[in-house]
Scaffold this motif. Structure first.
Motif, PDB file in Angstrom:
ATOM      1  N   ARG A   2       6.015  -0.459  -1.539  1.00 53.74           N
ATOM      2  CA  ARG A   2       5.783  -1.105  -0.240  1.00 53.74           C
ATOM      3  C   ARG A   2       4.514  -0.589   0.426  1.00 53.74           C
ATOM      4  O   ARG A   2       3.880  -1.319   1.190  1.00 53.74           O
ATOM      5  CB  ARG A   2       7.003  -0.908   0.651  1.00 53.74           C
ATOM      6  N   GLU A   3       4.151   0.655   0.132  1.00 49.44           N
ATOM      7  CA  GLU A   3       2.856   1.134   0.634  1.00 49.44           C
ATOM      8  C   GLU A   3       1.722   0.338   0.023  1.00 49.44           C
ATOM      9  O   GLU A   3       0.673   0.159   0.623  1.00 49.44           O
ATOM     10  CB  GLU A   3       2.675   2.622   0.310  1.00 49.44           C
ATOM     11  N   TRP A   4       1.950  -0.168  -1.192  1.00 45.43           N
ATOM     12  CA  TRP A   4       0.944  -1.016  -1.852  1.00 45.43           C
ATOM     13  C   TRP A   4       1.100  -2.488  -1.436  1.00 45.43           C
ATOM     14  O   TRP A   4       0.457  -3.366  -1.994  1.00 45.43           O
ATOM     15  CB  TRP A   4       1.081  -0.900  -3.379  1.00 45.43           C
ATOM     16  N   TYR A   5       1.998  -2.764  -0.540  1.00 50.20           N
ATOM     17  CA  TYR A   5       2.295  -4.136  -0.076  1.00 50.20           C
ATOM     18  C   TYR A   5       2.706  -5.070  -1.204  1.00 50.20           C
ATOM     19  O   TYR A   5       2.343  -6.248  -1.220  1.00 50.20           O
ATOM     20  CB  TYR A   5       1.119  -4.729   0.728  1.00 50.20           C
ATOM     21  N   ILE A   6       3.445  -4.526  -2.139  1.00 49.99           N
ATOM     22  CA  ILE A   6       3.978  -5.379  -3.213  1.00 49.99           C
ATOM     23  C   ILE A   6       5.389  -5.810  -2.790  1.00 49.99           C
ATOM     24  O   ILE A   6       6.222  -4.944  -2.520  1.00 49.99           O
ATOM     25  CB  ILE A   6       4.050  -4.609  -4.551  1.00 49.99           C
ATOM     26  N   PRO A   7       5.655  -7.106  -2.715  1.00 54.51           N
ATOM     27  CA  PRO A   7       7.005  -7.549  -2.318  1.00 54.51           C
ATOM     28  C   PRO A   7       8.054  -6.966  -3.274  1.00 54.51           C
ATOM     29  O   PRO A   7       8.044  -7.279  -4.463  1.00 54.51           O
ATOM     30  CB  PRO A   7       6.933  -9.077  -2.442  1.00 54.51           C
ATOM     31  N   SER A   8       8.901  -6.086  -2.743  1.00 55.89           N
ATOM     32  CA  SER A   8       9.834  -5.353  -3.597  1.00 55.89           C
ATOM     33  C   SER A   8      11.169  -5.191  -2.901  1.00 55.89           C
ATOM     34  O   SER A   8      11.253  -5.165  -1.676  1.00 55.89           O
ATOM     35  CB  SER A   8       9.301  -3.942  -3.884  1.00 55.89           C
ATOM     36  N   ASP A   9      12.211  -5.041  -3.708  1.00 54.16           N
ATOM     37  CA  ASP A   9      13.530  -4.837  -3.126  1.00 54.16           C
ATOM     38  C   ASP A   9      14.406  -4.062  -4.096  1.00 54.16           C
ATOM     39  O   ASP A   9      13.984  -3.762  -5.219  1.00 54.16           O
ATOM     40  CB  ASP A   9      14.164  -6.190  -2.776  1.00 54.16           C
TER      41      ASP A   9
END
Ligand code: ATP
Ligand code: MG
Length: 423
Positions: free
Chosen positions: A348-355
């Motif tokens: 999320r720090e890399w702004y990759i949509p993740s969950d």
């Protein structure tokens, strides 16, 4: 299961797929209008009702039938805005903004209309108002800008219709002549008007030209262009010659009068072909007297509004399907959860949509969720991988698995975006 509550009649839920698409349209619109020197503002969703009745005109459909009016506790009469031109002028005057001023907005409007496809009780408009400029060059530029706006949003088959309705004085003479024509036809028993138009004859005869039932009966009625002064006519000719020079196609429609009272000179509408009954996606015109009418100094002005909901209806089959998050972090057992949570934070720090799956579940159950939310890749964290400083990436569509260093997750994502952009 029976659903207890439904949305109010005529309103809609804009679900994520459409909302994302719509955001893109708004972004494109902002960029374009800013390139023409407009800046955006937001006004309140409701105003004192009189602002609207004074500007739009008390005998128009909007004021007579469509406004949501209510009282506050002090019994002041308020109304949800049915359009934004009056609000923008009110804000322009109240905040002492200096003309010439180019203001734009993306705002929701409220009208108590009979709901149908493309016609809602709450809808959105992208609009622009240029205050303090009176020159055919501006009129032509506004029309050009509207055309460009619709083109950038992705519309193809549309038609621009323009007309000039002159000054209120010129219009008065025309109204008299239109009424004479109608009365003579009635006398000869060649014409019977619908109930509303019978009333319009006395309150606002121009509105008859807007009536779906009666307008077609008035084919050989006098047209307003014949009643324009030389100056008004030349103004209109100027606007047209700019458009022609710039290669902007339009049709002159001498019967178009628009549904609001405040227009003067140039008026225009843009219709999308094959859109069905609600095919008008943009309406606008010049309103040289309105600012004064609302108590301000004489300020010539012009504006338009694009109906965003109708644009979306026209582009419906282009709305891309939304995908789930790019990564879904799954952990083999309870031991690895802490590691998984830290990894998720990094993604999320890399702004990759993740969950990930919040509840403690088996790996199989976690992957089932990844599948259900249509995640593109699962990042599987197990004890072995942690020891090696690696993770396993499984493509959720092909099932293909790779063992990679954590920081490669960023490259995989970036490459996938690049590929997506290229295709
Ligand atoms: P119409 O003739 O369709 O009733 P209008 O003349 O009332 O339109 P305007 O007041 O000129 O519409 O508003 C500008 C644009 O806003 C319209 O061209 C249309 O695209 C959009 N619009 C107006 N009313 C609605 C509505 N009830 N639902 C969705 N869009 C609307
Ligand atoms: Mg309307």
């Amino acid at each position: 299961m029976s659903i207890k509550y439904q949305r109010p009649r005529g309103t809609r839920d804009i679900l994520p797929e459409e909302e994302k698409f719509r955001e893109g349209l708004i972004r494109a619109a902002r960029r374009l209008l800013e390139s023409y020197g407009y800046t955006f503002l937001v006004t309140p969703s409701f105003e004192y009702a009189e602002l609207f009745s004074r500007s739009i005109g008390s005998t128009t459909d909007i004021i007579e039938k469509e406004m949501f009016v209510f009282q506050d506790k002090g019994e002041r009469v308020l109304a949800l805005r049915p359009e934004a031109t009056a609000s923008v002028i009110r804000a322009f005057l109240e905040n002492q903004i200096h003309p010439p001023s180019k203001l734009a907005y993306v705002l929701n409007m409220f009208r108590a209309e009979r709901p149908q496809r493309g016609r809602y009780r709450e809808f959105w408009q992208i609009g622009a108002e240029a205050l303090g400029i009176r020159d055919p060059l501006l009129d032509a530029e506004m029309i050009e800008m509207a055309v460009k706006l619709l083109t950038e949003m992705g519309l193809k088959d549309f038609q621009v219709e323009i007309n000039s309705i002159g000054t209120p004085e010129e219009r008065d003479v025309y109204k008299r002549s239109l009424l004479d024509y109608i009365e003579e036809k009635e006398l000869m028993r060649e014409l019977t008007l619908c109930e509303s138009c019978n009333r319009r004859k006395t309150v606002n005869v121009l509105r008859i030209l807007d009536c779906e039932i009666d307008a077609p009966k008035l084919v050989d009625a006098p047209v307003i262009l014949e009643f324009l002064s030389r100056e008004s006519y030349q103004y209109f000719e100027h606007v047209r010659s700019y458009l022609t020079n710039w290669g902007i196609e339009y049709v002159a429609n001498p019967k178009m009068v628009r549904g609001l009272d405040y227009y003067t000179h140039t008026v225009f509408e843009i219709k999308v072909k094959d859109l069905g009954a609600q095919d008008t996606v943009c309406g606008g015109g010049r309103y040289d007297r309105l600012v004064e009418e609302l108590g301000g100094p004489a300020t010539p002005a012009m504006g338009f509004a694009v109906g965003l909901d109708r644009v979306v209806v026209a582009l419906e089959n282009q709305i891309p399907k939304l995908k789930g998050p790019f990564y879904f972090v799954a952990t083999v057992g309870e031991m690895e959860r802490g590691y998984g949570v830290r990894l998720l934070k990094k993604l999320r720090e890399w702004y990759i949509p993740s969950d990930m799956c919040y509840e403690l579940k088996s790996l199989k159950a976690q992957l089932k969720i990844a599948d259900r939310i249509e995640a593109q890749k699962a990042v599987i964290v197990g004890e072995d991988e942690i020891l090696k400083g690696k993770v396993k990436v499984r493509d959720m569509v092909t099932g293909e698995e790779l063992e990679v260093d954590e920081k490669e997750l960023k490259t995989i994502y970036e490459n996938s975006i690049q590929r997506h952009k290229a295709s």
